[in-house]
Design a protein around this motif. Structure first.
Motif, PDB file in Angstrom:
ATOM      1  N   ILE A   1       0.814  -1.050  -0.046  1.00 18.25           N
ATOM      2  CA  ILE A   1      -0.036   0.182   0.138  1.00 18.25           C
ATOM      3  C   ILE A   1       0.759   1.274  -0.120  1.00 18.25           C
ATOM      4  CG2 ILE A   1      -1.530   1.326   1.438  1.00 18.25           C
ATOM      5  CD1 ILE A   1      -3.053  -1.331   2.235  1.00 18.25           C
ATOM      6  N   SER A   2       1.823   1.197   0.505  1.00 15.79           N
ATOM      7  CA  SER A   2       2.738   2.519   0.875  1.00 15.79           C
ATOM      8  C   SER A   2       3.585   2.705  -0.624  1.00 15.79           C
ATOM      9  CB  SER A   2       3.830   2.090   1.932  1.00 15.79           C
ATOM     10  OG  SER A   2       4.732   1.008   1.637  1.00 15.79           O
ATOM     11  N   ASP A   3       3.319   2.060  -1.329  1.00 20.61           N
ATOM     12  CA  ASP A   3       4.131   2.300  -3.001  1.00 20.61           C
ATOM     13  C   ASP A   3       3.222   2.778  -3.786  1.00 20.61           C
ATOM     14  OD1 ASP A   3       6.361   1.031  -1.912  1.00 20.61           O
ATOM     15  OD2 ASP A   3       6.287  -0.983  -2.917  1.00 20.61           O
ATOM     16  N   VAL A   4       2.035   2.921  -3.523  1.00 17.25           N
ATOM     17  CA  VAL A   4       0.882   3.549  -4.416  1.00 17.25           C
ATOM     18  C   VAL A   4       0.161   4.781  -3.771  1.00 17.25           C
ATOM     19  CG1 VAL A   4      -1.203   2.979  -5.425  1.00 17.25           C
ATOM     20  CG2 VAL A   4       0.496   1.239  -5.480  1.00 17.25           C
ATOM     21  N   GLU A   5      -0.298   5.818  -4.620  1.00 19.65           N
ATOM     22  CA  GLU A   5      -0.986   6.888  -3.906  1.00 19.65           C
ATOM     23  C   GLU A   5      -2.136   7.068  -4.734  1.00 19.65           C
ATOM     24  OE1 GLU A   5      -0.699  11.685  -3.979  1.00 19.65           O
ATOM     25  OE2 GLU A   5       1.082  10.468  -4.546  1.00 19.65           O
ATOM     26  N   ILE A   6      -3.236   7.281  -4.066  1.00 17.19           N
ATOM     27  CA  ILE A   6      -4.724   7.092  -4.566  1.00 17.19           C
ATOM     28  C   ILE A   6      -4.729   8.198  -5.537  1.00 17.19           C
ATOM     29  CG2 ILE A   6      -7.152   7.506  -4.265  1.00 17.19           C
ATOM     30  CD1 ILE A   6      -6.778   6.323  -1.510  1.00 17.19           C
ATOM     31  N   GLY A   7      -5.120   7.876  -6.877  1.00 21.11           N
ATOM     32  CA  GLY A   7      -5.430   8.899  -8.156  1.00 21.11           C
ATOM     33  C   GLY A   7      -4.018   8.938  -8.858  1.00 21.11           C
ATOM     34  N   HIS A   8      -2.898   8.120  -8.574  1.00 20.78           N
ATOM     35  CA  HIS A   8      -1.628   8.073  -9.306  1.00 20.78           C
ATOM     36  C   HIS A   8      -1.212   6.488  -9.434  1.00 20.78           C
ATOM     37  CE1 HIS A   8      -1.072  12.339  -8.983  1.00 20.78           C
ATOM     38  NE2 HIS A   8      -1.492  12.228  -7.898  1.00 20.78           N
ATOM     39  N   THR A   9      -2.090   5.875 -10.102  1.00 25.49           N
ATOM     40  CA  THR A   9      -1.978   4.454 -10.279  1.00 25.49           C
ATOM     41  C   THR A   9      -0.879   3.889 -11.124  1.00 25.49           C
ATOM     42  OG1 THR A   9      -4.225   3.962  -9.920  1.00 25.49           O
ATOM     43  CG2 THR A   9      -3.122   2.304 -11.033  1.00 25.49           C
ATOM     44  N   ILE A  10      -0.143   3.002 -10.869  1.00 25.60           N
ATOM     45  CA  ILE A  10       0.806   2.583 -11.553  1.00 25.60           C
ATOM     46  C   ILE A  10       0.319   1.098 -12.201  1.00 25.60           C
ATOM     47  CG2 ILE A  10       3.284   1.536 -11.932  1.00 25.60           C
ATOM     48  CD1 ILE A  10       3.993   2.965  -9.234  1.00 25.60           C
ATOM     49  N   GLU A  11      -0.052   1.349 -13.546  1.00 24.43           N
ATOM     50  CA  GLU A  11      -1.014   0.041 -14.053  1.00 24.43           C
ATOM     51  C   GLU A  11      -0.517  -1.225 -13.931  1.00 24.43           C
ATOM     52  OE1 GLU A  11      -2.870  -0.931 -18.573  1.00 24.43           O
ATOM     53  OE2 GLU A  11      -2.556   1.371 -17.821  1.00 24.43           O
ATOM     54  N   GLU A  12       0.945  -1.560 -14.451  1.00 26.08           N
ATOM     55  CA  GLU A  12       1.251  -2.845 -14.168  1.00 26.08           C
ATOM     56  C   GLU A  12       1.383  -3.413 -12.813  1.00 26.08           C
ATOM     57  OE1 GLU A  12       5.272  -5.193 -15.989  1.00 26.08           O
ATOM     58  OE2 GLU A  12       5.270  -3.135 -16.163  1.00 26.08           O
ATOM     59  N   TYR A  13       1.682  -2.415 -12.034  1.00 29.21           N
ATOM     60  CA  TYR A  13       1.902  -2.697 -10.436  1.00 29.21           C
ATOM     61  C   TYR A  13       0.407  -3.212 -10.029  1.00 29.21           C
ATOM     62  CZ  TYR A  13       3.292  -2.793  -5.514  1.00 29.21           C
ATOM     63  OH  TYR A  13       3.640  -3.360  -4.268  1.00 29.21           O
ATOM     64  N   SER A  14      -0.741  -2.526 -10.501  1.00 27.17           N
ATOM     65  CA  SER A  14      -1.803  -2.826  -9.884  1.00 27.17           C
ATOM     66  C   SER A  14      -2.505  -3.859 -10.517  1.00 27.17           C
ATOM     67  CB  SER A  14      -2.779  -1.504 -10.307  1.00 27.17           C
ATOM     68  OG  SER A  14      -2.622  -0.448  -9.422  1.00 27.17           O
ATOM     69  N   GLU A  15      -2.084  -4.128 -11.835  1.00 28.56           N
ATOM     70  CA  GLU A  15      -2.551  -5.469 -12.614  1.00 28.56           C
ATOM     71  C   GLU A  15      -2.029  -6.687 -12.096  1.00 28.56           C
ATOM     72  OE1 GLU A  15      -1.731  -4.972 -16.681  1.00 28.56           O
ATOM     73  OE2 GLU A  15      -3.468  -3.926 -17.192  1.00 28.56           O
ATOM     74  N   GLN A  16      -0.756  -6.571 -11.596  1.00 30.37           N
ATOM     75  CA  GLN A  16       0.017  -7.689 -11.309  1.00 30.37           C
ATOM     76  C   GLN A  16       0.315  -7.940  -9.746  1.00 30.37           C
ATOM     77  OE1 GLN A  16       3.905  -8.416 -13.522  1.00 30.37           O
ATOM     78  NE2 GLN A  16       2.682  -8.147 -15.328  1.00 30.37           N
TER      79      GLN A  16
END
Length: 520
Positions: free
Chosen positions: A251-266
Motif C-alpha cells: 500500500i505504501s508504494d501507491v498513491e490514490i489517483g496516481h496508479t501504476i497500471e502494471e503494478y496494480s494489474e499484477q
C-alpha cells in the motif's frame, strides 16, 4: 537400603501405562502448516468468495446523456417514471451477483438519498414529490433478495461550494459518509476513487481518516480504492487483470489517483499487505445509460470473466439503469445469456470422479491433507505435500479418455497465496506432454487451451513461496469462446501440445525461490 522389586501387578500396570502413552503419542495429528503472510481478513475472504458484484451508475447523467456531469444540472432532470430497485436486485440475484454497489453520489455532487448537508439531491427532484430515497429503496431490495449492499461516494464534487477548502470539504464528505453508513443497515463495500478532471480545484483528501471512520461505522465493510486498504483497482476499466496476479501488495508504494497500471494489474509477490484486485467494467461503452449505446455480447462478458474472476480477482460489472429507472431489456437478455453460458461450462467438472494421488502428503497420509481433497470445490479442504518434499505433483486418473479445454485451480488463500509457477501435463501418445503453463493461482485461476484428450493428467507446481497448498482442480469444456486465446503471458511460458514436458524443480532444501530466497 535393600533393593525393591515391583510386583507382577505393578509391572502389568506400568506396561499398560507405557503402551497408552505410546499409543496416545502416535495418535496426535500433525497440525496444519503455518500460514504464509500476508493473509486475508474474514471480510476479505467473504468478499473474494462472492466473485461478482453489480455496479449501478444512476443519477442526473442518466437523463442528460452525460458521463461526467458538471454539477449544474437542475435537480428536476432526475425524474425516473418506473424506478424499481427490486428489479435491479432480482437481476443481480438471478445472474450470480452477490452484491450491488450504487453510485450514491457521482462527480456531479447529486445525492441519491436526502442528505441533510445539501439540497442538491433527490429531495429537490420531482421523483416521488421529493420524498424518495434511492439508497433506502436499494438497501431494502438487497435485504429482500439476500444480496450485500455496497455504496460509492465520489470524493470529487463539482457542485458543492466548499470543494477546494480542505478542512470544510473533508468535514462535508465525512458527514455524508456517516449518513450513508448509519442509515441503511449493513454495508459490505465502500467504493471510492481518485478520479478528478483537468482544471478541478486542488483538494487534499484525508483518506486515512476516511478509512478509519468507515471501518469504525461498518467494521465488516471492504474499502475499495486505487491502493486499498481492503481491495485495489486493477488499473484499467476493461475488466482485465494481469495473467500474473498477486493479492499481495504494498500500500505504501501507491498513491490514490496516481496508479501504476502494471503494478496494480499484477500485484507484488513480495508485498506485505493483502489487497486483492477488483476489475471494474461496464456492460455498455459508457458507465451511465445512453440510448445510442448497446451492451456487450455474452461471449465478451465470458472473456472478461476469464480475465478477472479467472485471474484471482473480483469482477464488478456495471449495469446502468435507464431513464425509466429500470435495467433495459437488452441488458437483461445479455446477462441471462452470460449466466447460461457459465452454467453450461462450469456445471460439469470432468475431474469430479477422478482418482487422485500425489508425490507426498503431509502427516504421513493424514486424510486432512490428502490429494483427494482437491476434488471438493472448497478452499477449506486442501492437499498439502510433506514438508521438505523435493517435488510437488498431483496425479489425476480420469477413468477414461476425456476431452477438455479449461483448467480451474484454487488455493486455500486463508493460508496465504503461495504458488508462483505451475504447469499441467497430459499423457498424449504414450508420454506426458505440456498442456498449459501458468503463473499464480490465488483464490481462482481459469486457463483455456486447445482441446486435449487424455485419461491421465498431472499438475506440477514449479515454484512457490512455501510448500504449496491446492484446494481444487477442475477440468471443463468451453464451446463458446471464439478462439483458443491462450493468455499472452502463458504463450511465453507454454510449449505446444506436441512438446515433451521439461522438468525443473527450483526448490532447494529449506529455500523457496522467487528471484531471491524467500523469508519464511
Amino acid at each position: 537400603m535393600g533393593t525393591k522389586f515391583l510386583s507382577p501387578l505393578h509391572l502389568s500396570l506400568l506396561t499398560i501405562s507405557t503402551l497408552c502413552l505410546s499409543s496416545c503419542s502416535l495418535s496426535i495429528p500433525l497440525p496444519p502448516p503455518l500460514p504464509i503472510l500476508p493473509i486475508p481478513t474474514a471480510s476479505q475472504l467473504r468478499w473474494q468468495q462472492s466473485e461478482m458484484a453489480m455496479f449501478l451508475h444512476f443519477g442526473p447523467n442518466t437523463f442528460t446523456d452525460s458521463e461526467w456531469g458538471t454539477g449544474h444540472a437542475d435537480p428536476s432532470v432526475f425524474a425516473p417514471s418506473s424506478l424499481d430497485t427490486r428489479q435491479w436486485a432480482r437481476t443481480a440475484k438471478e445472474n450470480g451477483f452477490a452484491r450491488m454497489v450504487l453510485t450514491t453520489k457521482h462527480h456531479d455532487g447529486f445525492c441519491l438519498w436526502p442528505s441533510a448537508y445539501t439540497n442538491y439531491s433527490v429531495k429537490s427532484s420531482p421523483w416521488l414529490d421529493g420524498e424518495g430515497d434511492v439508497v433506502g429503496d436499494l438497501a431494502a431490495a438487497a435485504e429482500e433478495f439476500g444480496l450485500e449492499l455496497g455504496l460509492y461516494l465520489s470524493p470529487w464534487d463539482r457542485h458543492e461550494p466548499c470543494y477546494g477548502d480542505t478542512q470544510k470539504y473533508n468535514e462535508y464528505y465525512l458527514g455524508q459518509m456517516t449518513e450513508l453508513l448509519t442509515r441503511y443497515g449493513d454495508v459490505k463495500e465502500v467504493w471510492l476513487d481518485g478520479a478528478k478532471g483537468e482544471g478541478a480545484k486542488y483538494m487534499d483528501y484525508y483518506f486515512d481518516r476516511w478509512f478509519k471512520l468507515i471501518h469504525q461505522l461498518q467494521p465488516n465493510a471492504i474499502i475499495f480504492s486505487d491502493d486499498g486498504p481492503d481491495s485495489r483497482w486493477v488499473g484499467d476499466e476493461a475488466g482485465f487483470a494481469g495473467s500474473t496476479c498477486w493479492s499481495l501488495f504494498n500500500i505504501s508504494d501507491v498513491e490514490i489517483g496516481h496508479t501504476i497500471e502494471e503494478y496494480s494489474e499484477q500485484g507484488d509477490p513480495e508485498g506485505t499487505d493483502w489487497v486483492p484486485a477488483e476489475c471494474d467494467v461496464s456492460i455498455r461503452p459508457g458507465w451511465f445509460w445512453h440510448s445510442s449505446e448497446k451492451p456487450k455480447s455474452a461471449t465478451t462478458l465470458l472473456e472478461i470473466y476469464y480475465r478477472s474472476v479467472g485471474r484471482n480477482c473480483l469482477l464488478i460489472l456495471n449495469v446502468p439503469p435507464n431513464t425509466t429507472g429500470l435495467i433495459s431489456d437488452e441488458d437483461l437478455q445479455v446477462l441471462a445469456e452470460f449466466t447460461n453460458i457459465r452454467t453450461a461450462i462450469f456445471s460439469v467438472n470432468l475431474a469430479e470422479n477422478a482418482t487422485v494421488s500425489s508425490s507426498s502428503v503431509r502427516g504421513n497420509g493424514d486424510t486432512r491433507f490428502d490429494a483427494s481433497n482437491v476434488l471438493e470445490e472448497s478452499i477449506y479442504s486442501y492437499w498439502s505435500p510433506k514438508e521438505g518434499s523435493p517435488e510437488w505433483v498431483l496425479y489425476l486418473n480420469l477413468g477414461k479418455s476425456t476431452s477438455f479445454n479449461v483448467l480451474q485451480l484454487q488455493e486455500p488463500i486463508q493460508m496465504g497465496q503461495r504458488v508462483i509457477r505451475f504447469h499441467l501435463d497430459a499423457i498424449v501418445d504414450g508420454e506426458y506432454k505440456t498442456v498449459i503453463n501458468g503463473t499464480t493461482i490465488g483464490y481462482k485461476r481459469l486457463l483455456r487451451f486447445p482441446s486435449v484428450e487424455t485419461r491421465f493428467v498431472r499438475l506440477i507446481i514449479d515454484e512457490a513461496r512455501a510448500d504449496p497448498l491446492i484446494s481444487f482442480i477442475g477440468l471443463f469444456v468451453d464451446s463458446y469462446s471464439t478462439t483458443n486465446d491462450l493468455d499472452e503471458d502463458d504463450k511465453r511460458f507454454s510449449s505446444k501440445i506436441d512438446t515433451v514436458v521439461r522438468r525443473r524443480w527450483p526448490r532447494q532444501h529449506g529455500h523457496f525461490f522467487i528471484g531471491r530466497i524467500a523469508e519464511m
